[in-house]
Design an enzyme around this catalytic site. Structure first.
Site, PDB file in Angstrom:
ATOM      1  N   THR A  51      19.848 -13.229  36.884  1.00  0.00           N
ATOM      2  CA  THR A  51      20.999 -12.600  37.678  1.00  0.00           C
ATOM      3  C   THR A  51      20.517 -11.147  38.201  1.00  0.00           C
ATOM      4  OG1 THR A  51      23.316 -12.155  37.415  1.00  0.00           O
ATOM      5  CG2 THR A  51      21.978 -11.455  35.708  1.00  0.00           C
ATOM      6  N   GLY A  57      19.237 -10.923  46.414  1.00  0.00           N
ATOM      7  CA  GLY A  57      19.425 -12.278  46.924  1.00  0.00           C
ATOM      8  C   GLY A  57      18.332 -12.847  47.662  1.00  0.00           C
ATOM      9  N   CYS A  95      14.824 -12.866  45.360  1.00  0.00           N
ATOM     10  CA  CYS A  95      14.969 -13.295  43.848  1.00  0.00           C
ATOM     11  C   CYS A  95      15.566 -14.953  43.923  1.00  0.00           C
ATOM     12  CB  CYS A  95      15.647 -12.768  42.857  1.00  0.00           C
ATOM     13  SG  CYS A  95      15.534 -13.154  41.154  1.00  0.00           S
ATOM     14  N   THR A 102      18.867 -15.147  41.865  1.00  0.00           N
ATOM     15  CA  THR A 102      20.106 -14.478  42.492  1.00  0.00           C
ATOM     16  C   THR A 102      20.408 -15.025  43.468  1.00  0.00           C
ATOM     17  OG1 THR A 102      19.039 -12.741  41.441  1.00  0.00           O
ATOM     18  CG2 THR A 102      20.562 -12.031  43.313  1.00  0.00           C
TER      19      THR A 102
END
Length: 178
Positions: A7, A162, A165, A168
């Site tokens: 996350t 985002g 990763c 994410t």
């Protein structure tokens, strides 16, 4: 057994405003189990923001304990964080939990680590989770070179994380205290 993980949680404090945001992806191994999880919350009469990264069940367990510490210490964020960290270090069950928290109120932002450390972030910017380094670097660059609000910086930082990763996504929850 594989762990739920991955996350990005990021917080930016600028002046008398603070924003805390996170993505919504929950991953089990190489499978996205959920795309719209809410990992950022308001607690203690909406006066405290908290975001968590790590094992989902572990994070919820820590969140419950942190909320109890806040109640016990009448909303004193630093005291509640230190007391949670003490428990985390000494309790055999808690020591096995794999999660991290970012907490923020009107005046203070703290990172509570899986080692039981309580950290006051430098420059009012911090990030945790698999995309944390990307988000923190982006937030620092934006804070140093723009007049964007904390919320706008958090939003753009999560977008960048985002993009970079795999753990994410672009489903964001952002909370602010002004």
């Amino acid at each position: 057994m594989e762990q739920f993980h991955g996350t990005t949680i990021v917080s930016v404090r600028r002046g008398d405003k603070v924003a805390l945001g996170g993505d919504g992806q929950v991953t089990l191994g190489n499978i996205v189990m959920k795309g719209g999880a809410k990992k950022v919350r308001r607690i203690y009469n909406n006066k405290v923001l908290v975001g968590f990264a790590g094992g989902t069940a572990d994070a919820f367990s820590l969140l419950d304990r942190f909320e109890a510490k806040l109640e016990k210490h009448q909303g004193n964020l630093t005291r509640a964080a230190v007391e949670l960290a003490k428990d985390w270090r000494t309790d055999r069950m808690l020591r096995r939990l794999e999660a991290m928290l970012i907490t923020a109120d009107a005046t203070t932002t703290l990172v509570i680590t899986g080692n039981g450390d309580v950290l006051d972030p430098e420059g009012g910017i911090c990030a945790i989770g698999s995309g944390g380094a990307y988000a923190q670097a982006a937030a620092k660059a934006l804070a140093d070179n723009t007049d964007l609000s904390p919320r706008e910086i958090v939003e753009k930082s999560l977008e960048i994380a985002g993009d970079m990763c795999i753990y994410t996504n672009h489903n964001r929850v952002i909370e602010t205290i002004e």
